[in-house]
Design a protein around this motif. Sequence first.
Motif, mmCIF file in Angstrom:
data_model
loop_
_atom_site.group_PDB
_atom_site.id
_atom_site.type_symbol
_atom_site.label_atom_id
_atom_site.label_comp_id
_atom_site.label_asym_id
_atom_site.label_seq_id
_atom_site.Cartn_x
_atom_site.Cartn_y
_atom_site.Cartn_z
ATOM 1 N N ALA A 182 68.744 -12.271 48.591
ATOM 2 C CA ALA A 182 67.637 -11.560 48.323
ATOM 3 C C ALA A 182 66.748 -10.928 49.577
ATOM 4 O O ALA A 182 65.985 -10.229 49.345
ATOM 5 C CB ALA A 182 66.796 -12.875 48.164
ATOM 6 N N ALA A 183 67.047 -11.141 50.641
ATOM 7 C CA ALA A 183 66.677 -10.434 51.709
ATOM 8 C C ALA A 183 66.784 -9.009 51.700
ATOM 9 O O ALA A 183 65.953 -8.152 51.850
ATOM 10 C CB ALA A 183 67.125 -11.351 52.903
ATOM 11 N N VAL A 184 68.063 -8.725 51.843
ATOM 12 C CA VAL A 184 68.508 -7.347 51.674
ATOM 13 C C VAL A 184 68.045 -6.463 50.583
ATOM 14 O O VAL A 184 67.524 -5.470 50.544
ATOM 15 C CB VAL A 184 70.185 -7.273 51.645
ATOM 16 N N ALA A 185 68.224 -7.143 49.242
ATOM 17 C CA ALA A 185 67.739 -6.562 48.081
ATOM 18 C C ALA A 185 66.210 -6.317 48.200
ATOM 19 O O ALA A 185 65.874 -5.226 47.708
ATOM 20 C CB ALA A 185 67.749 -7.596 46.795
ATOM 21 N N THR A 186 65.391 -7.191 48.559
ATOM 22 C CA THR A 186 63.898 -7.061 48.741
ATOM 23 C C THR A 186 63.487 -5.851 49.839
ATOM 24 O O THR A 186 62.665 -5.134 49.296
ATOM 25 C CB THR A 186 63.240 -8.254 49.200
ATOM 26 N N ALA A 198 59.060 -13.296 53.533
ATOM 27 C CA ALA A 198 59.317 -14.754 52.781
ATOM 28 C C ALA A 198 60.844 -14.839 52.490
ATOM 29 O O ALA A 198 61.702 -15.883 52.553
ATOM 30 C CB ALA A 198 58.541 -15.059 51.693
ATOM 31 N N ALA A 199 61.116 -13.743 51.882
ATOM 32 C CA ALA A 199 62.885 -13.473 51.409
ATOM 33 C C ALA A 199 63.697 -13.601 52.662
ATOM 34 O O ALA A 199 64.906 -14.312 52.365
ATOM 35 C CB ALA A 199 62.813 -12.148 50.499
ATOM 36 N N VAL A 200 63.482 -12.936 53.619
ATOM 37 C CA VAL A 200 64.202 -12.886 54.722
ATOM 38 C C VAL A 200 64.453 -14.645 55.217
ATOM 39 O O VAL A 200 65.387 -14.964 55.439
ATOM 40 C CB VAL A 200 63.914 -11.981 55.890
ATOM 41 N N LEU A 201 63.090 -14.933 55.517
ATOM 42 C CA LEU A 201 63.203 -16.415 56.350
ATOM 43 C C LEU A 201 63.853 -17.376 55.309
ATOM 44 O O LEU A 201 64.595 -18.130 55.721
ATOM 45 C CB LEU A 201 61.815 -16.705 56.526
ATOM 46 N N ALA A 206 52.537 -13.426 47.015
ATOM 47 C CA ALA A 206 53.540 -12.628 47.784
ATOM 48 C C ALA A 206 54.670 -13.693 48.428
ATOM 49 O O ALA A 206 55.710 -13.288 48.301
ATOM 50 C CB ALA A 206 53.029 -12.189 49.175
ATOM 51 N N MET A 207 54.360 -14.797 48.571
ATOM 52 C CA MET A 207 55.358 -15.615 49.092
ATOM 53 C C MET A 207 56.129 -16.190 47.884
ATOM 54 O O MET A 207 57.424 -16.490 47.925
ATOM 55 C CB MET A 207 54.591 -17.092 49.678
ATOM 56 N N GLY A 248 58.635 -13.570 47.281
ATOM 57 C CA GLY A 248 59.875 -13.439 48.395
ATOM 58 C C GLY A 248 60.801 -14.702 47.854
ATOM 59 O O GLY A 248 62.127 -14.661 47.831
ATOM 60 N N ILE A 249 59.964 -15.682 47.693
ATOM 61 C CA ILE A 249 60.826 -16.810 47.640
ATOM 62 C C ILE A 249 61.718 -17.111 46.432
ATOM 63 O O ILE A 249 62.847 -17.507 46.027
ATOM 64 C CB ILE A 249 60.048 -18.319 47.750
ATOM 65 N N GLY A 250 61.016 -16.438 45.250
ATOM 66 C CA GLY A 250 61.578 -16.315 43.816
ATOM 67 C C GLY A 250 63.026 -15.629 43.971
ATOM 68 O O GLY A 250 63.816 -15.923 43.219
ATOM 69 N N GLY A 251 63.030 -14.641 44.652
ATOM 70 C CA GLY A 251 64.609 -14.051 44.771
ATOM 71 C C GLY A 251 65.382 -14.810 45.332
ATOM 72 O O GLY A 251 66.818 -14.987 44.998
#
Length: 314
Positions: free
Chosen positions: A100-104, A260-263, A14-15, A18-21
């Motif tokens: 990436a945060a908003v997209a995810t 993870a994407a947001v952070l 999962a991390m 999120g980080i991939g985006g």
Amino acid sequence: MKRRKGLFLVITGAMFWGIGGTVAKKLFQQYAIDINWLVTTRLLIAGLLLLSVQFFGKDRSQILGVWKNRRAALQLIIFGLIGMLGVQYTYMASIKNGNAAVATLLQYLAPIMIIVYLILSRQSVLTRKDLLTVALALIGCFFLLTNGSFSQLSVPLLAIVWGIFSGLAVAFYTLYAVPLLKQYDSLVIVGWAMIIGGFALSFIHPPWEMDFKSLTLEAYLYLIFVIIFGTMIAFWFYIESLQSLSPKESSLLGSIEPLAAVLTTVFWLKESFGIFQWIGTTCIIVMILLLALNKDSSSTTNHLSKNEKPLRIS
């Protein structure tokens, strides 16, 4: 030890998602990587690697077996072109035009779209939990996209449009895959779907048409992370976690992906996030947790059977 291994796999996977985006956003920003090339390359390589895992570790006969069933083969082609390619391209387009945060988070609105579809098609009835999750999604989206202001958007409109399309693509992807998952392993279906989607997009941007000499070592490392860790390993780890965890547990821990994407978007890419956007993010994550914790098998949110492995999409 088996359970600890499952927890490690699903949390790590999962991390990576999120980080991939966020890493993909870095490639778009700093190296002007073409979105068509990235999606094509990502799908082709990750698809081949997933089929390799199936070949060496599981029932290899399914890899070609799916093509011997005409109905399944046609479904797989449609799934690859509309479902897989649709999800991957719209998600990356939302990242490129926004973050990436908003997209995810917008992609995670897919369960709400599924709820609406099942109710309108009279396959399910509306429950109080459905109303709560829809309310959290709407409130969360409003704060996330406007930061509490009625007069302006906090992210570009194009990023929002692509994000909504991404959610719709995920809803289709999830519902359409159900018959295929009842017959074949997830690695086979997703692996072939990635190859089909990547092959189709390669007619627009062939993977070999790239100025590789212009890329730095750092850019290559980012590409490796997005393609290998953020796609292939993330999905593989998630599927493997289901050997020692229930689908509900894996889905619940999978909610680490948007966090993870947001952070990483805020603290690594240094993109601003207002207080109301944090409130909106919290609402959407709470919605995800409610869906993952849902114990009512008749609910509209629980559209997969108990023995079915849920697909991942990022």
